[in-house]
Design a protein around this motif. Structure first.
Motif, PDB file in Angstrom:
ATOM      1  N   GLN A  31     -30.438  45.302  57.665  1.00  0.00           N
ATOM      2  CA  GLN A  31     -29.108  44.818  57.275  1.00  0.00           C
ATOM      3  C   GLN A  31     -28.310  44.383  58.503  1.00  0.00           C
ATOM      4  O   GLN A  31     -27.587  43.396  58.459  1.00  0.00           O
ATOM      5  CB  GLN A  31     -28.346  45.920  56.533  1.00  0.00           C
ATOM      6  CG  GLN A  31     -28.658  45.997  55.048  1.00  0.00           C
ATOM      7  CD  GLN A  31     -30.049  46.537  54.750  1.00  0.00           C
ATOM      8  OE1 GLN A  31     -30.782  46.937  55.643  1.00  0.00           O
ATOM      9  NE2 GLN A  31     -30.417  46.546  53.492  1.00  0.00           N
ATOM     10  N   SER A  34     -29.812  40.968  59.744  1.00  0.00           N
ATOM     11  CA  SER A  34     -29.481  39.824  58.887  1.00  0.00           C
ATOM     12  C   SER A  34     -27.987  39.524  58.955  1.00  0.00           C
ATOM     13  O   SER A  34     -27.580  38.358  58.962  1.00  0.00           O
ATOM     14  CB  SER A  34     -29.921  40.076  57.445  1.00  0.00           C
ATOM     15  OG  SER A  34     -29.163  41.108  56.855  1.00  0.00           O
ATOM     16  N   LEU A 118     -26.982  40.720  52.287  1.00  0.00           N
ATOM     17  CA  LEU A 118     -28.019  41.439  51.534  1.00  0.00           C
ATOM     18  C   LEU A 118     -27.445  42.270  50.388  1.00  0.00           C
ATOM     19  O   LEU A 118     -27.724  43.461  50.269  1.00  0.00           O
ATOM     20  CB  LEU A 118     -28.851  42.325  52.479  1.00  0.00           C
ATOM     21  CG  LEU A 118     -29.792  41.584  53.429  1.00  0.00           C
ATOM     22  CD1 LEU A 118     -30.673  42.560  54.183  1.00  0.00           C
ATOM     23  CD2 LEU A 118     -30.659  40.574  52.692  1.00  0.00           C
ATOM     24  N   GLN A 121     -28.845  40.177  45.903  1.00  0.00           N
ATOM     25  CA  GLN A 121     -30.125  40.413  45.220  1.00  0.00           C
ATOM     26  C   GLN A 121     -29.994  41.511  44.168  1.00  0.00           C
ATOM     27  O   GLN A 121     -30.863  41.675  43.322  1.00  0.00           O
ATOM     28  CB  GLN A 121     -31.245  40.753  46.213  1.00  0.00           C
ATOM     29  CG  GLN A 121     -31.110  42.081  46.920  1.00  0.00           C
ATOM     30  CD  GLN A 121     -30.345  41.944  48.218  1.00  0.00           C
ATOM     31  OE1 GLN A 121     -29.613  40.985  48.436  1.00  0.00           O
ATOM     32  NE2 GLN A 121     -30.503  42.911  49.103  1.00  0.00           N
ATOM     33  N   SER A 146     -26.509  36.309  52.574  1.00  0.00           N
ATOM     34  CA  SER A 146     -27.938  36.482  52.837  1.00  0.00           C
ATOM     35  C   SER A 146     -28.525  37.238  51.659  1.00  0.00           C
ATOM     36  O   SER A 146     -27.849  38.030  50.994  1.00  0.00           O
ATOM     37  CB  SER A 146     -28.175  37.249  54.140  1.00  0.00           C
ATOM     38  OG  SER A 146     -27.563  38.518  54.101  1.00  0.00           O
ATOM     39  N   THR A 147     -29.787  36.958  51.376  1.00  0.00           N
ATOM     40  CA  THR A 147     -30.475  37.643  50.291  1.00  0.00           C
ATOM     41  C   THR A 147     -31.970  37.649  50.594  1.00  0.00           C
ATOM     42  O   THR A 147     -32.400  37.200  51.663  1.00  0.00           O
ATOM     43  CB  THR A 147     -30.157  36.978  48.933  1.00  0.00           C
ATOM     44  OG1 THR A 147     -30.688  37.801  47.882  1.00  0.00           O
ATOM     45  CG2 THR A 147     -30.710  35.565  48.816  1.00  0.00           C
ATOM     46  N   LEU A 148     -32.747  38.182  49.664  1.00  0.00           N
ATOM     47  CA  LEU A 148     -34.192  38.261  49.841  1.00  0.00           C
ATOM     48  C   LEU A 148     -34.883  37.329  48.856  1.00  0.00           C
ATOM     49  O   LEU A 148     -34.444  37.184  47.712  1.00  0.00           O
ATOM     50  CB  LEU A 148     -34.679  39.695  49.618  1.00  0.00           C
ATOM     51  CG  LEU A 148     -34.112  40.743  50.573  1.00  0.00           C
ATOM     52  CD1 LEU A 148     -34.559  42.136  50.152  1.00  0.00           C
ATOM     53  CD2 LEU A 148     -34.546  40.463  52.008  1.00  0.00           C
ATOM     54  N   TYR A 248     -40.019  41.132  54.902  1.00  0.00           N
ATOM     55  CA  TYR A 248     -38.817  40.681  54.203  1.00  0.00           C
ATOM     56  C   TYR A 248     -38.715  39.172  54.364  1.00  0.00           C
ATOM     57  O   TYR A 248     -38.773  38.673  55.490  1.00  0.00           O
ATOM     58  CB  TYR A 248     -37.570  41.343  54.784  1.00  0.00           C
ATOM     59  CG  TYR A 248     -37.467  42.824  54.506  1.00  0.00           C
ATOM     60  CD1 TYR A 248     -36.799  43.287  53.376  1.00  0.00           C
ATOM     61  CD2 TYR A 248     -38.028  43.757  55.366  1.00  0.00           C
ATOM     62  CE1 TYR A 248     -36.688  44.644  53.112  1.00  0.00           C
ATOM     63  CE2 TYR A 248     -37.930  45.119  55.106  1.00  0.00           C
ATOM     64  CZ  TYR A 248     -37.254  45.553  53.985  1.00  0.00           C
ATOM     65  OH  TYR A 248     -37.152  46.900  53.723  1.00  0.00           O
ATOM     66  N   LEU A 250     -36.217  36.483  54.231  1.00  0.00           N
ATOM     67  CA  LEU A 250     -34.758  36.415  54.276  1.00  0.00           C
ATOM     68  C   LEU A 250     -34.248  35.010  54.018  1.00  0.00           C
ATOM     69  O   LEU A 250     -34.838  34.015  54.451  1.00  0.00           O
ATOM     70  CB  LEU A 250     -34.271  36.906  55.634  1.00  0.00           C
ATOM     71  CG  LEU A 250     -34.474  38.400  55.888  1.00  0.00           C
ATOM     72  CD1 LEU A 250     -34.638  38.680  57.364  1.00  0.00           C
ATOM     73  CD2 LEU A 250     -33.302  39.190  55.333  1.00  0.00           C
TER      74      LEU A 250
END
Length: 258
Positions: A31, A34, A118, A121, A146-148, A248, A250
């Motif tokens: 975290q 990112s 993050l 998601q 940001s996300t996955l 991950y 990203l």
């Protein structure tokens, strides 16, 4: 916008993160990485006079504090009361707001920058989350998220499949679906991969638990289980340099509000 099937039990997600609040700051290496990358994308917007910043899905407030250090006024928002309390104890923000990113309890055009690291998601629908973040952001401002993407936690999923035929990992959006969610806006999206290495299964699983990521959409993520299951997971986990990799995928997105 049409009805969206509510797949995510938001209360269960909030509870998982509340349980993790005390361990989160130490466990949340990904975290941090990112969020710093997202801040770097925001450098030109973060400069200059003080702005109103929404930290949506603030967790324990690490990036709320970073935004305040840059001289901005921050509203820290989270679905988890435990996380909000941890953020408050560290004097992370100017305001604290319990709330859901898909139903933000903020007025239209009320912030200059919406920052969400993050967190989306955990939403039911990325388009709805982005629509809400864009709604509360003033023209000339930005939404940073940001996300996955699909492929994240793939090694863990494959190992669990060998143990009991179940993936034990949340499904993530494909890059195409992320692009589709961003399509209505003037935006920039980039994708990158980060693989973390762990010495054993227990430390890998505890890293997920430590960041609260132990709720599975549609049911609980398989817990650590008995020693026998952990031994099986360890046996089936494909190693890299004698370590256990966890990848991950990203996604970093910037939406320019007009």
């Amino acid at each position: 916008m049409g009805a969206v099937t509510e797949l995510v039990n938001k209360q269960a997600v909030a509870n998982a993160f509340s349980r993790a609040a005390k361990s989160y700051e130490n466990a949340a290496q990904l975290q941090r990485e990112s969020g710093e990358a997202l801040l770097a994308l925001a450098a030109e917007f973060a400069a200059g006079p003080a702005k109103q910043v929404l930290d949506a899905g603030c967790g324990t407030g690490y990036f709320s504090r970073r935004w305040r250090e840059l001289g901005h006024h921050v509203t820290a928002l989270d679905l988890s009361n435990g996380m909000l309390e941890a953020a408050r104890l560290q004097d992370s923000a100017d305001h604290y707001q319990y709330g859901d990113i898909e139903y933000l309890p903020l007025e239209d055009n009320s912030v200059d920058i919406s920052f969400s690291n993050l967190a989306v998601q955990w939403c039911n629908a990325l388009p709805r989350a982005l629509q809400e973040l864009e709604r509360v952001t003033r023209p000339g401002g930005v939404v940073l998220f940001s996300t996955l993407a699909t492929g994240s936690l793939n090694e863990l999923s494959k190992a669990w499949m060998k143990v009991d035929g179940r993936p034990h990992v949340n499904p993530f959006l494909t890059p195409d679906k992320v692009a589709e969610a961003c399509a209505p806006y003037h935006h920039h999206v980039q994708f990158t991969q980060r693989t973390m290495l762990f010495p054993d299964v227990m430390s890998l699983m505890h890293s997920l638990k430590g960041i609260g990521a132990t709720h599975l959409k549609g049911g609980r993520l398989g817990g650590l289980g008995g020693r026998q299951r952990i031994n099986l997971l360890d046996k089936h986990y494909v190693r890299q340099q004698n370590m256990l990799p966890l990848s991950y995928h990203l996604v970093y997105g910037v939406i320019y509000c007009e």
